[in-house]
Write a protein that holds these residues in place. Structure first.
Motif, PDB file in Angstrom:
ATOM      1  N   ARG A 198       0.896  -1.317  -0.131  1.00 20.67           N
ATOM      2  CA  ARG A 198      -0.064  -0.174   0.101  1.00 20.67           C
ATOM      3  C   ARG A 198       0.933   1.219   0.019  1.00 20.67           C
ATOM      4  N   THR A 199       1.951   1.144   0.641  1.00 18.64           N
ATOM      5  CA  THR A 199       2.707   2.430   1.012  1.00 18.64           C
ATOM      6  C   THR A 199       4.272   2.517   0.295  1.00 18.64           C
ATOM      7  N   TRP A 200       4.613   1.457  -0.558  1.00 19.67           N
ATOM      8  CA  TRP A 200       6.028   1.135  -1.133  1.00 19.67           C
ATOM      9  C   TRP A 200       6.341   2.407  -1.701  1.00 19.67           C
ATOM     10  N   THR A 201       7.770   2.715  -1.860  1.00 25.17           N
ATOM     11  CA  THR A 201       8.123   3.942  -2.713  1.00 25.17           C
ATOM     12  C   THR A 201       9.246   3.196  -3.364  1.00 25.17           C
ATOM     13  N   VAL A 202      10.030   3.849  -4.462  1.00 27.41           N
ATOM     14  CA  VAL A 202      11.217   3.380  -4.748  1.00 27.41           C
ATOM     15  C   VAL A 202      12.310   3.266  -3.901  1.00 27.41           C
ATOM     16  N   ASP A 203      12.619   4.500  -2.971  1.00 25.02           N
ATOM     17  CA  ASP A 203      13.516   4.463  -1.990  1.00 25.02           C
ATOM     18  C   ASP A 203      13.374   3.326  -1.100  1.00 25.02           C
ATOM     19  N   ASP A 204      12.112   2.541  -0.895  1.00 28.70           N
ATOM     20  CA  ASP A 204      12.065   1.168   0.023  1.00 28.70           C
ATOM     21  C   ASP A 204      12.997   0.171  -0.796  1.00 28.70           C
ATOM     22  N   LEU A 205      12.811   0.344  -2.017  1.00 27.46           N
ATOM     23  CA  LEU A 205      13.192  -0.855  -2.668  1.00 27.46           C
ATOM     24  C   LEU A 205      14.854  -0.754  -3.205  1.00 27.46           C
ATOM     25  N   ARG A 206      15.003   0.439  -3.211  1.00 31.02           N
ATOM     26  CA  ARG A 206      16.565   0.699  -3.524  1.00 31.02           C
ATOM     27  C   ARG A 206      17.754  -0.075  -2.955  1.00 31.02           C
ATOM     28  N   PRO A 207      17.779  -0.018  -1.564  1.00 36.24           N
ATOM     29  CA  PRO A 207      18.675  -0.914  -0.767  1.00 36.24           C
ATOM     30  C   PRO A 207      18.933  -2.378  -1.139  1.00 36.24           C
ATOM     31  N   TYR A 208      17.753  -2.870  -1.629  1.00 34.14           N
ATOM     32  CA  TYR A 208      17.906  -4.350  -2.160  1.00 34.14           C
ATOM     33  C   TYR A 208      18.226  -4.538  -3.667  1.00 34.14           C
ATOM     34  N   ALA A 209      17.720  -3.294  -4.418  1.00 33.26           N
ATOM     35  CA  ALA A 209      18.289  -3.462  -5.880  1.00 33.26           C
ATOM     36  C   ALA A 209      19.730  -3.115  -5.935  1.00 33.26           C
ATOM     37  N   ASP A 210      20.163  -2.128  -5.187  1.00 35.55           N
ATOM     38  CA  ASP A 210      21.662  -1.817  -4.798  1.00 35.55           C
ATOM     39  C   ASP A 210      22.446  -2.930  -4.650  1.00 35.55           C
ATOM     40  N   THR A 211      21.937  -3.590  -3.739  1.00 33.15           N
ATOM     41  CA  THR A 211      22.823  -4.932  -3.127  1.00 33.15           C
ATOM     42  C   THR A 211      22.981  -5.785  -4.375  1.00 33.15           C
ATOM     43  N   VAL A 212      22.176  -6.148  -5.173  1.00 29.42           N
ATOM     44  CA  VAL A 212      22.017  -7.313  -6.092  1.00 29.42           C
ATOM     45  C   VAL A 212      23.037  -6.500  -7.574  1.00 29.42           C
ATOM     46  N   LEU A 213      22.666  -5.068  -7.754  1.00 32.21           N
ATOM     47  CA  LEU A 213      23.520  -4.457  -8.800  1.00 32.21           C
ATOM     48  C   LEU A 213      25.110  -4.673  -8.423  1.00 32.21           C
ATOM     49  N   ASP A 214      25.321  -4.629  -7.113  1.00 35.73           N
ATOM     50  CA  ASP A 214      26.672  -4.506  -6.739  1.00 35.73           C
ATOM     51  C   ASP A 214      27.265  -6.112  -6.854  1.00 35.73           C
ATOM     52  N   ALA A 215      26.449  -6.909  -6.389  1.00 37.75           N
ATOM     53  CA  ALA A 215      26.686  -8.369  -6.366  1.00 37.75           C
ATOM     54  C   ALA A 215      27.027  -9.061  -7.575  1.00 37.75           C
ATOM     55  N   PHE A 216      25.944  -8.793  -8.316  1.00 33.97           N
ATOM     56  CA  PHE A 216      25.880  -9.456  -9.885  1.00 33.97           C
ATOM     57  C   PHE A 216      26.392  -8.835 -10.700  1.00 33.97           C
ATOM     58  N   GLY A 217      26.066  -7.605 -11.063  1.00 37.36           N
ATOM     59  CA  GLY A 217      26.458  -6.573 -11.793  1.00 37.36           C
ATOM     60  C   GLY A 217      25.367  -6.809 -12.905  1.00 37.36           C
ATOM     61  N   PRO A 218      25.292  -5.585 -13.824  1.00 36.06           N
ATOM     62  CA  PRO A 218      24.047  -5.498 -14.685  1.00 36.06           C
ATOM     63  C   PRO A 218      24.115  -6.684 -15.904  1.00 36.06           C
ATOM     64  N   ASP A 219      25.468  -7.154 -16.157  1.00 38.17           N
ATOM     65  CA  ASP A 219      25.239  -8.196 -17.104  1.00 38.17           C
ATOM     66  C   ASP A 219      24.891  -9.685 -16.582  1.00 38.17           C
ATOM     67  N   ARG A 220      24.491  -9.767 -15.053  1.00 35.42           N
ATOM     68  CA  ARG A 220      23.949 -10.982 -14.615  1.00 35.42           C
ATOM     69  C   ARG A 220      22.642 -10.770 -13.894  1.00 35.42           C
ATOM     70  N   LEU A 221      22.041  -9.429 -14.502  1.00 34.30           N
ATOM     71  CA  LEU A 221      20.743  -9.136 -13.752  1.00 34.30           C
ATOM     72  C   LEU A 221      19.835  -9.156 -14.938  1.00 34.30           C
ATOM     73  N   MET A 222      18.613  -9.445 -14.727  1.00 40.03           N
ATOM     74  CA  MET A 222      17.727  -9.290 -15.881  1.00 40.03           C
ATOM     75  C   MET A 222      16.212  -8.846 -15.323  1.00 40.03           C
ATOM     76  N   PHE A 223      15.490  -8.067 -15.978  1.00 37.34           N
ATOM     77  CA  PHE A 223      14.256  -7.413 -15.295  1.00 37.34           C
ATOM     78  C   PHE A 223      13.142  -8.552 -15.642  1.00 37.34           C
ATOM     79  N   GLY A 224      12.336  -8.509 -14.639  1.00 36.79           N
ATOM     80  CA  GLY A 224      11.254  -9.243 -14.668  1.00 36.79           C
ATOM     81  C   GLY A 224       9.848  -8.529 -13.985  1.00 36.79           C
ATOM     82  N   SER A 225       8.746  -8.412 -14.682  1.00 37.70           N
ATOM     83  CA  SER A 225       7.619  -7.846 -13.921  1.00 37.70           C
ATOM     84  C   SER A 225       6.797  -8.561 -12.655  1.00 37.70           C
ATOM     85  N   ASP A 226       7.020  -9.981 -12.882  1.00 39.91           N
ATOM     86  CA  ASP A 226       6.143 -10.702 -12.240  1.00 39.91           C
ATOM     87  C   ASP A 226       4.541 -10.322 -12.254  1.00 39.91           C
TER      88      ASP A 226
END
Length: 298
Positions: free
Chosen positions: A221-249
């Motif tokens: 109900r209340t999520w914001t992009v800032d709520d998601l960013r620490p988790y996205a940043d973690t996988v961006l740093d860990a995997f790198g963009p060439d080992r990440l793929m977008f999915g909508s679910d």
């Protein structure tokens, strides 16, 4: 199937949605859709429903992912892919514990649309044994998936990531695709122990991750992009963009956001990337890992 991470796609891809579902409750029940929280998605969702939303968001190809542990679903999805100019690949289901899993995979590929089979998934998140992936019969099945040149999607909870690391280490020939970042507890704001576990998985070269499922792990109900960013940043740093793929679910994401909002959130979460890095995350990684045969229109 480690080579799948670096194999080149047939053509330069457009925007690829590497994770969505469809279901028809008149064909079979989706037993996991229970309770008030999931009531809004207890209805039919078809490719016809998805198509205008995907096209409006600039998506030209998708990967359709299994929803239930029923053998009949995968042939149905392959037939859908064969008749669709949107679905480029199918992640299906087979019984990994069966001694005949290799034969079952071969037979599935002979079905109409069988060339669209790109991966296998099982709802490990629902298994009470946190070491399920390490069972001898399951590991035999994982080896068969790798030998067939397919990827294996991991749908797990954070406490199961330790077993994922061991499974990936034990099967270097197989590419493991972590769905939904391993479902971190975004609503709580906690990063650990999820972050340490996901970094351990990312340290293995035969692993990739889907930037998917974030909005439904946050407060819907209340999520914001800032709520998601620490988790996205973690996988961006860990995997790198060439080992990440977008999915909508999609359509699960609609419990918290529209399709357009999910795509917009992903763009904002990756706004620090270069154009080349964004091309990987929004298309190239999925095309390589799943070996998608994309049309020129895509």
């Amino acid at each position: 199937m480690g080579a799948a991470v670096t194999a080149e796609p047939a053509v330069a891809p457009g925007l690829v949605d590497a994770h969505h579902h469809v279901w028809d409750l008149s064909v079979r029940d989706q037993e996991w859709i229970t309770g008030d929280a999931l009531a809004p998605i207890r209805r039919n969702f078809s490719l016809a429903d998805l198509l205008p939303e995907a096209r409006a968001a600039g998506v030209t190809a998708t990967v359709l992912v299994q929803t239930v542990t029923v053998a009949e679903e995968t042939p149905e999805f392959l037939a859908l892919a064969a008749g669709s100019d949107l679905v480029a690949g199918v992640v299906g289901w087979t019984d990994l514990t069966s001694p005949d899993v290799a034969d079952a995979l071969a037979e599935t590929r002979e079905l109409p649309g069988g060339q669209h089979l790109v991966g296998i998934r099982h709802q490990v998140q629902g298994e009470p044994d946190p070491q399920w992936l390490l069972r001898p019969d399951v590991r035999r099945g994982l080896a068969a998936v790798g030998a067939a040149g397919l990827a294996y999607d991991l749908v797990v909870l954070p406490h199961q990531l330790v077993a994922c690391v061991e499974a990936a280490r034990g099967h270097p020939e197989l590419t493991f695709v972590l769905d939904h970042l391993g479902k971190p507890p975004i609503a709580s704001g906690a990063l650990e122990p999820w972050a340490t576990a996901v970094r351990s998985l990312a340290a293995l070269p035969n692993t990739v991750c889907k930037l998917s499922g974030l909005v439904t792990e946050a407060d819907p109900r209340t999520w914001t992009v800032d709520d998601l960013r620490p988790y996205a940043d973690t996988v961006l740093d860990a995997f790198g963009p060439d080992r990440l793929m977008f999915g909508s679910d999609w359509p699960v994401c609609t419990l918290a956001a529209s399709y357009a909002e999910v795509v917009d959130a992903a763009r904002k979460l990756t706004d620090s990337l270069t154009e080349s890095e964004r091309a990987d995350l929004f298309a190239g990684t999925a095309a390589r890992v799943y070996r998608l045969r994309l049309s020129e229109a895509s």
